[in-house]
Design a protein around this motif. Sequence first.
Motif, PDB file in Angstrom:
ATOM      1  N   MET A   1      39.220  24.136 154.884  1.00 42.94           N
ATOM      2  CA  MET A   1      39.506  23.089 153.948  1.00 42.94           C
ATOM      3  C   MET A   1      38.040  22.414 153.227  1.00 42.94           C
ATOM      4  O   MET A   1      37.172  22.495 153.971  1.00 42.94           O
ATOM      5  CB  MET A   1      40.413  21.903 154.591  1.00 42.94           C
ATOM      6  CG  MET A   1      40.325  20.460 154.137  1.00 42.94           C
ATOM      7  SD  MET A   1      40.993  19.350 155.040  1.00 42.94           S
ATOM      8  CE  MET A   1      42.793  19.839 155.261  1.00 42.94           C
ATOM      9  N   ASN A   2      38.545  21.854 151.926  1.00 41.31           N
ATOM     10  CA  ASN A   2      37.102  21.552 151.382  1.00 41.31           C
ATOM     11  C   ASN A   2      36.864  20.104 151.873  1.00 41.31           C
ATOM     12  O   ASN A   2      37.717  19.186 152.349  1.00 41.31           O
ATOM     13  CB  ASN A   2      37.334  21.513 149.893  1.00 41.31           C
ATOM     14  CG  ASN A   2      37.275  22.820 149.171  1.00 41.31           C
ATOM     15  OD1 ASN A   2      36.726  23.664 149.907  1.00 41.31           O
ATOM     16  ND2 ASN A   2      37.108  22.707 147.803  1.00 41.31           N
ATOM     17  N   LEU A   3      35.728  19.736 151.784  1.00 40.87           N
ATOM     18  CA  LEU A   3      34.956  18.324 151.732  1.00 40.87           C
ATOM     19  C   LEU A   3      35.614  17.546 150.552  1.00 40.87           C
ATOM     20  O   LEU A   3      35.477  17.856 149.542  1.00 40.87           O
ATOM     21  CB  LEU A   3      33.594  18.206 151.670  1.00 40.87           C
ATOM     22  CG  LEU A   3      32.858  16.825 151.617  1.00 40.87           C
ATOM     23  CD1 LEU A   3      33.040  16.070 153.040  1.00 40.87           C
ATOM     24  CD2 LEU A   3      31.646  16.843 151.316  1.00 40.87           C
ATOM     25  N   ILE A   4      36.391  16.378 150.698  1.00 41.49           N
ATOM     26  CA  ILE A   4      36.807  15.638 149.779  1.00 41.49           C
ATOM     27  C   ILE A   4      36.006  14.344 149.590  1.00 41.49           C
ATOM     28  O   ILE A   4      36.000  13.298 150.438  1.00 41.49           O
ATOM     29  CB  ILE A   4      38.320  15.239 149.945  1.00 41.49           C
ATOM     30  CG1 ILE A   4      39.258  16.324 150.496  1.00 41.49           C
ATOM     31  CG2 ILE A   4      38.821  14.417 148.866  1.00 41.49           C
ATOM     32  CD1 ILE A   4      39.267  17.209 149.219  1.00 41.49           C
ATOM     33  N   ASN A   5      35.100  14.284 148.677  1.00 44.15           N
ATOM     34  CA  ASN A   5      34.252  13.424 148.139  1.00 44.15           C
ATOM     35  C   ASN A   5      35.089  12.205 147.647  1.00 44.15           C
ATOM     36  O   ASN A   5      36.129  12.280 147.076  1.00 44.15           O
ATOM     37  CB  ASN A   5      33.303  13.653 147.074  1.00 44.15           C
ATOM     38  CG  ASN A   5      32.207  14.522 147.590  1.00 44.15           C
ATOM     39  OD1 ASN A   5      31.954  14.763 148.927  1.00 44.15           O
ATOM     40  ND2 ASN A   5      31.755  15.337 146.848  1.00 44.15           N
ATOM     41  N   ILE A   6      34.549  10.927 147.585  1.00 42.30           N
ATOM     42  CA  ILE A   6      35.142   9.877 146.920  1.00 42.30           C
ATOM     43  C   ILE A   6      34.262   9.748 145.683  1.00 42.30           C
ATOM     44  O   ILE A   6      33.011   9.493 145.653  1.00 42.30           O
ATOM     45  CB  ILE A   6      34.784   8.371 147.817  1.00 42.30           C
ATOM     46  CG1 ILE A   6      35.516   8.485 149.003  1.00 42.30           C
ATOM     47  CG2 ILE A   6      35.328   7.234 146.975  1.00 42.30           C
ATOM     48  CD1 ILE A   6      37.326   8.574 148.777  1.00 42.30           C
ATOM     49  N   LEU A   7      34.946   9.951 144.640  1.00 43.02           N
ATOM     50  CA  LEU A   7      34.488   9.815 143.324  1.00 43.02           C
ATOM     51  C   LEU A   7      34.428   8.378 142.550  1.00 43.02           C
ATOM     52  O   LEU A   7      35.774   8.097 142.424  1.00 43.02           O
ATOM     53  CB  LEU A   7      34.830  10.912 142.334  1.00 43.02           C
ATOM     54  CG  LEU A   7      34.406  10.742 140.831  1.00 43.02           C
ATOM     55  CD1 LEU A   7      33.140  10.983 140.723  1.00 43.02           C
ATOM     56  CD2 LEU A   7      35.287  11.879 139.856  1.00 43.02           C
ATOM     57  N   ASN A   8      33.700   7.706 142.546  1.00 43.81           N
ATOM     58  CA  ASN A   8      33.568   6.079 142.157  1.00 43.81           C
ATOM     59  C   ASN A   8      32.891   6.055 140.802  1.00 43.81           C
ATOM     60  O   ASN A   8      31.645   6.112 140.871  1.00 43.81           O
ATOM     61  CB  ASN A   8      33.143   5.327 143.160  1.00 43.81           C
ATOM     62  CG  ASN A   8      33.310   3.858 142.803  1.00 43.81           C
ATOM     63  OD1 ASN A   8      33.465   3.391 141.666  1.00 43.81           O
ATOM     64  ND2 ASN A   8      33.369   2.929 143.720  1.00 43.81           N
ATOM     65  N   ILE A   9      33.510   6.047 139.615  1.00 46.27           N
ATOM     66  CA  ILE A   9      33.163   5.907 138.352  1.00 46.27           C
ATOM     67  C   ILE A   9      32.899   4.718 137.916  1.00 46.27           C
ATOM     68  O   ILE A   9      33.983   4.009 137.350  1.00 46.27           O
ATOM     69  CB  ILE A   9      33.747   6.779 137.188  1.00 46.27           C
ATOM     70  CG1 ILE A   9      33.686   8.277 137.869  1.00 46.27           C
ATOM     71  CG2 ILE A   9      32.758   6.906 136.001  1.00 46.27           C
ATOM     72  CD1 ILE A   9      34.459   9.222 137.014  1.00 46.27           C
ATOM     73  N   ASN A  10      32.128   3.644 138.744  1.00 43.24           N
ATOM     74  CA  ASN A  10      32.162   2.243 138.255  1.00 43.24           C
ATOM     75  C   ASN A  10      33.215   1.587 138.284  1.00 43.24           C
ATOM     76  O   ASN A  10      33.751   0.789 137.473  1.00 43.24           O
ATOM     77  CB  ASN A  10      31.416   2.076 136.904  1.00 43.24           C
ATOM     78  CG  ASN A  10      31.052   0.533 136.800  1.00 43.24           C
ATOM     79  OD1 ASN A  10      30.860  -0.331 137.601  1.00 43.24           O
ATOM     80  ND2 ASN A  10      30.933   0.209 135.149  1.00 43.24           N
ATOM     81  N   GLY A  11      33.918   1.924 139.718  1.00 43.44           N
ATOM     82  CA  GLY A  11      35.134   1.160 139.909  1.00 43.44           C
ATOM     83  C   GLY A  11      36.531   2.166 139.461  1.00 43.44           C
ATOM     84  O   GLY A  11      37.722   1.806 139.966  1.00 43.44           O
ATOM     85  N   LEU A  12      36.471   3.257 138.799  1.00 43.63           N
ATOM     86  CA  LEU A  12      37.428   3.999 138.714  1.00 43.63           C
ATOM     87  C   LEU A  12      37.458   5.108 139.912  1.00 43.63           C
ATOM     88  O   LEU A  12      36.484   5.916 139.934  1.00 43.63           O
ATOM     89  CB  LEU A  12      37.323   4.909 137.281  1.00 43.63           C
ATOM     90  CG  LEU A  12      37.573   3.998 136.079  1.00 43.63           C
ATOM     91  CD1 LEU A  12      37.302   4.947 134.854  1.00 43.63           C
ATOM     92  CD2 LEU A  12      39.281   3.544 135.817  1.00 43.63           C
ATOM     93  N   VAL A  13      38.437   4.970 140.675  1.00 46.89           N
ATOM     94  CA  VAL A  13      38.290   6.077 141.963  1.00 46.89           C
ATOM     95  C   VAL A  13      39.672   6.740 141.831  1.00 46.89           C
ATOM     96  O   VAL A  13      40.801   6.481 142.253  1.00 46.89           O
ATOM     97  CB  VAL A  13      38.239   5.049 143.113  1.00 46.89           C
ATOM     98  CG1 VAL A  13      38.230   5.965 144.369  1.00 46.89           C
ATOM     99  CG2 VAL A  13      37.352   3.994 142.978  1.00 46.89           C
ATOM    100  N   PRO A  14      39.558   7.999 141.460  1.00 46.02           N
ATOM    101  CA  PRO A  14      40.832   8.865 141.717  1.00 46.02           C
ATOM    102  C   PRO A  14      40.990   9.035 142.873  1.00 46.02           C
ATOM    103  O   PRO A  14      40.263   9.080 143.849  1.00 46.02           O
ATOM    104  CB  PRO A  14      40.518   9.956 140.677  1.00 46.02           C
ATOM    105  CG  PRO A  14      38.906  10.153 140.807  1.00 46.02           C
ATOM    106  CD  PRO A  14      38.616   8.675 140.810  1.00 46.02           C
ATOM    107  N   LYS A  15      42.266   9.698 143.176  1.00 46.23           N
ATOM    108  CA  LYS A  15      42.657  10.024 144.638  1.00 46.23           C
ATOM    109  C   LYS A  15      41.663  11.353 144.791  1.00 46.23           C
ATOM    110  O   LYS A  15      41.464  11.403 146.224  1.00 46.23           O
ATOM    111  CB  LYS A  15      44.048  10.383 144.500  1.00 46.23           C
ATOM    112  CG  LYS A  15      44.462  10.977 145.892  1.00 46.23           C
ATOM    113  CD  LYS A  15      46.279  11.421 145.657  1.00 46.23           C
ATOM    114  CE  LYS A  15      46.752  11.747 147.253  1.00 46.23           C
ATOM    115  NZ  LYS A  15      48.086  11.977 147.149  1.00 46.23           N
ATOM    116  N   LEU A  16      41.542  12.094 143.991  1.00 47.49           N
ATOM    117  CA  LEU A  16      40.356  13.297 144.209  1.00 47.49           C
ATOM    118  C   LEU A  16      39.444  13.656 143.330  1.00 47.49           C
ATOM    119  O   LEU A  16      39.837  12.956 142.073  1.00 47.49           O
ATOM    120  CB  LEU A  16      41.566  14.620 144.131  1.00 47.49           C
ATOM    121  CG  LEU A  16      42.622  14.835 145.403  1.00 47.49           C
ATOM    122  CD1 LEU A  16      43.589  15.837 144.902  1.00 47.49           C
ATOM    123  CD2 LEU A  16      41.856  15.230 146.606  1.00 47.49           C
TER     124      LEU A  16
END
Length: 366
Positions: A1-16
Motif C-alpha cells: 500500500m502506498n503512503l497517502i499524503n495530504i495535498l493542501n494547495i492553499n486550502g484546496l485539499v483533495p481526498k487523494l
Amino acid sequence: MNLINILNINGLVPKLPIIQGGMSVGISLDNLASAVANAGGIGVIGTAGIGLIENPETRKVKEANIEGLKKVIRKAREKTKGIIGVNIMTVLTDYKELVKTAIKEEIDLIISGAGLPLSLPEFLDKESKTRLVPIVSSLKAAQIIFKKWWMKYKYIPDAFIVEGPKAGGHLGFKKMDIENPQFQLEVTVPQIVGFCEEIKKEYNKEVPVIAAGGINKPEKVNEIFALGAKGIQVGTPFIATQECDADIKFKEALINAKEEDIVIIESPVGLPGRAIKNKFIEDVSKGIKKPFKCPYHCIKTCNFVDAPYCIAQGLLNAAKGNLDDGFVFSGQYGYKIDKITTVQEVINYLFGINVDKVKEPSPQRS
C-alpha cells in the motif's frame, strides 16, 4: 500500500493527492475532469483549442474558446462537487482571455506552463479564490517565477508542478536534454522541495511540490513521495478510460502502441513532444508537408509559415478519431497500457488501495 499524503494547495485539499493532467485538444474536458474529481482527485480541463471542439470551422477563435471554456467549466460543475482546475499554456495567443474567463467562472485552480507564467497573478482580484500553480521543469524556473510573483504582486505560488522529461505532449526541455540525468524527477523534485522549505521558513506559506511525468505505477508513486513531493500529476493513464472525452480510436491508438512507437517529435510550436508514431508522424518526418492555411493562430511560438502541419488541427482530428490526419501524444510508458479501464481503477492501481476506504480530508475547499 502506498503512503497517502495530504495535498493542501492553499486550502484546496483533495481526498487523494493526485491531479489529472490537463490534456488538450479535446482529451480532458468536463467528462474526464469531473470523473477524476468525483474519484477524489483534482480534475483538470485542457483549454487549448477548447472552442474548436464543437465549431472547428470558426474564424472567431478567441470568442469561441472563451465561450467553450465557460461551457465546459459549467458542465463539469454540474457533474461534480469536487475540485476542478484548468490548464492554460502561456504560449496560447488567447492566454489572458482564458485566464480571466477561468477566474470569473471561479475555477478552483489554474495550472500554467509551456513557458514561464510570469504575469499570472495580475489577473486576480481581492475576491478571487482561484489558486495559481505554475508548471516548472527546473529549480531555476521555480526561483524565477517566485521572485517575479513576489516582487511584482506579493503573491507566492500555491504549489509547483515539477514536470520531468518522461511526460507526454510538449516538453519543457531541449531535445538533447531529455535523457540527461540532471533533468530527471529524481534530481529536480528534491531541489524544488528544498526551495519550497526555504519559502515556508521565510514567508510562512506551505508550497507543496507535485511531480509529473512518467508516473505510471504504485512503486513510482512511493518513490516520488519519498523524495518529498506531496502529490502527483498523471495524464496518459487517464486517456485509456471510459470517462476520457476522446474518441475510442484515440484510446485504441494508445493501447495498441508498442514501446518503439513512443517517439520524440519536433512540434511546430518550437518544443519537442512525445507522441505515438503513426503514418501522419512518419510522413512529416520524411519531409512531407500536410498542406494547410493557419486557421487559428492559436500559439504564439508556432512558425506557421514554415510548419509542415497545423498542430491544433492535427490534435483535434485525432481526438475525434481521425488518426490519418492527426496523432496522439503519450507519456514515455504509454505503451504499457493495454486495455480500457475507468478513472477509479487507474487511481486505485496507482495508490495500491481501495480509495473508498480513504478518509475524506476536510475541508475540500476553503
